[in-house]
Design an enzyme around this catalytic site. Structure first.
Site, short mmCIF file in Angstrom:
data_model
loop_
_atom_site.label_atom_id
_atom_site.label_comp_id
_atom_site.label_asym_id
_atom_site.label_seq_id
_atom_site.Cartn_x
_atom_site.Cartn_y
_atom_site.Cartn_z
N HIS A 141 -39.40 -20.73 -4.69
CA HIS A 141 -38.59 -21.37 -3.64
C HIS A 141 -37.20 -20.74 -3.56
CE1 HIS A 141 -41.63 -24.60 -3.44
NE2 HIS A 141 -41.64 -24.49 -4.76
N SER A 262 -23.57 2.03 7.37
CA SER A 262 -23.02 1.28 8.50
C SER A 262 -22.03 2.17 9.23
CB SER A 262 -22.32 0.01 8.01
OG SER A 262 -21.53 -0.58 9.02
#
EC number: 4.3.2.2
Length: 432
Positions: A141, A262
């Site tokens: 989870h 980037s």
């Protein structure tokens, strides 16, 4: 498929030149079969084998008038022959040629995919063995659960890809097939011998029964398996993406000198290869849906499947080839940070050992409920106050009356969680 995601060897299989070569080979082999039966003069077949050819521009020119690509093809081929041209396409229907040639092209594509799969499996095996005992945090989870090893994580990938290979071999055999059974599949104008002869020569199987086309459930299964392979790669890629997050940085895709992450932020090192895999897997699963839509054709055949297959057959096989090779390189060159894995295990204050604390207390005489209810409040105290779990156990007389300091220390030993690793590796064929 666009060049960005294509590798030359696979892309060449689906070139117009190779497609028409496959069509021509089916046509010639069919005539050879007729000659074996004594229905066509062998000298005419020899001339066809020697002289038959095509010009793609001429095919396209004829198709402008005929609006039928196979008719355009056979007429273009006939223009390269003499009187023997009358035997071109003798007894055949268009899909006898197209579907059988497709089976031959799938065979070529599958040979590449098979090599890709074997190479990819080998890369995963090597990386799994390298990190067999590299202890890291197991998460469920998205939350810290218990320690595992990076090698075990990779071993699940290995086992999954072995299953994919088994599925692939079955599905590949399904599409490596031909049919030369005539306009409605009843061999009215061509004997089964021709079908068997052609398929044997091409190294594919003759489909036991067909209509005007091969049954498309075979292709649906094949594209489903390719989608399964792509989805497995996506699962692995998603794992890398998660582990490369800045706050974890347990693994990192190789970042080459001069590479840019980037246009705006010079510090960025993004898992672009793994993200790329996720996007391409989505495309392939979409093609799987199209393949299933192609199963339901009208009566003995319509051509609703044809336009779709002109796209999904080359695109899916080209993408799988690309994905297996690119992601194989990602895994092979993956940077692993064991110290960061160790650091991250400690970031939850030892709470990851709560089950072992509970089980040890059960072994010392407590019921499961007693042990659970004793340990759980201490886990809450640790987490809510951001303090270590171990001292809370050491400060409780109800625990220290049952456990020695040595036994408490052993509870917090992460090596304990590696004790079955060798056995698990043996079970999946990765043992030494």
């Amino acid at each position: 498929m666009i060049n960005r995601y294509s590798r030359p060897e696979m892309a060449n299989i689906w070139s117009e030149e190779n497609k028409y070569r496959a069509w021509l080979e089916v046509e010639i082999l069919a005539d050879e079969a007729w000659a074996e039966l004594g229905e066509i003069p062998k000298e005419d077949v020899a001339k066809i084998r020697e002289k038959a050819d095509f010009d793609i521009d001429r095919i396209l020119e004829i198709e402008q008038q005929t609006r039928h690509d196979v008719v355009a093809f056979t007429r273009a081929v006939s223009e390269t022959l003499g009187e023997e041209r009358k035997w071109v396409h003798f007894g055949l229907t268009s899909t006898d040629v197209v579907d059988t040639a497709y089976g031959y092209l799938y065979k070529q594509a599958n040979a590449i995919i098979r090599k890709d799969l074997d190479n990819f499996l080998s890369i995963i095996a090597d990386k799994a063995k390298e990190h067999k005992f590299t202890i890291m945090m197991g998460r469920t989870h998205g939350v810290h659960a218990e320690p595992t090893t990076f090698g075990l994580k990779l071993a699940t990938w290995y086992s999954e890809m072995k299953r994919n290979i088994e599925r692939f071999e079955h599905a590949a055999a399904g599409v490596e097939a031909g049919k030369i059974s005539g306009a409605v599949g009843n061999f009215a104008n061509i004997p089964p011998f021709v079908e068997k002869y052609v398929c044997d020569k091409l190294g594919i199987r003759a489909q036991e029964i067909s209509t005007q086309v091969l049954p498309r459930d075979l292709h649906a299964e094949y594209f489903a398996v390719l989608a399964s392979i792509a989805t497995s790669i996506e699962r692995m890629a998603t794992e890398i993406r998660g582990l490369q997050k800045s706050e974890q940085r347990e693994v990192e895709e190789f970042f080459a000198k001069g590479q840019k992450g980037s246009s705006a932020m010079p510090h960025k090192r993004n898992p672009i290869g793994s993200e790329n895999m996720t996007g391409l897997a989505r495309v392939i699963r979409g093609h799987m849906v199209t393949a299933y839509e192609n199963v339901s054709l009208w009566h003995e055949r319509d051509i609703s499947h044809s336009s779709a297959e002109r796209i999904i057959a080359p695109d899916t096989t080209i993408l799988i080839d690309y994905m297996l090779n690119r992601f194989g390189n990602i895994v092979k060159n993956l940077t692993v940070f064991p110290e960061n894995m160790k650091r991250n295990m400690g970031s939850t204050f030892g709470l990851i050992f709560s089950q072992r604390a509970m089980l040890t207390l059960i072994e010392k005489g407590m019921t499961r409920e007693q042990a659970y209810d004793l340990v759980q409040p201490k886990t809450a105290q640790s987490w809510d106050n951001q303090v270590d779990f171990k001292p809370l156990l050491e400060a409780d007389p109800e625990i220290t009356s049952r456990l020695s300091q040595e036994e408490i220390d052993e509870i917090f030993n992460p090596v304990y969680y590696t004790k079955r690793v060798d056995e698990i590796f043996d079970r999946i064929g990765l043992g030494d």
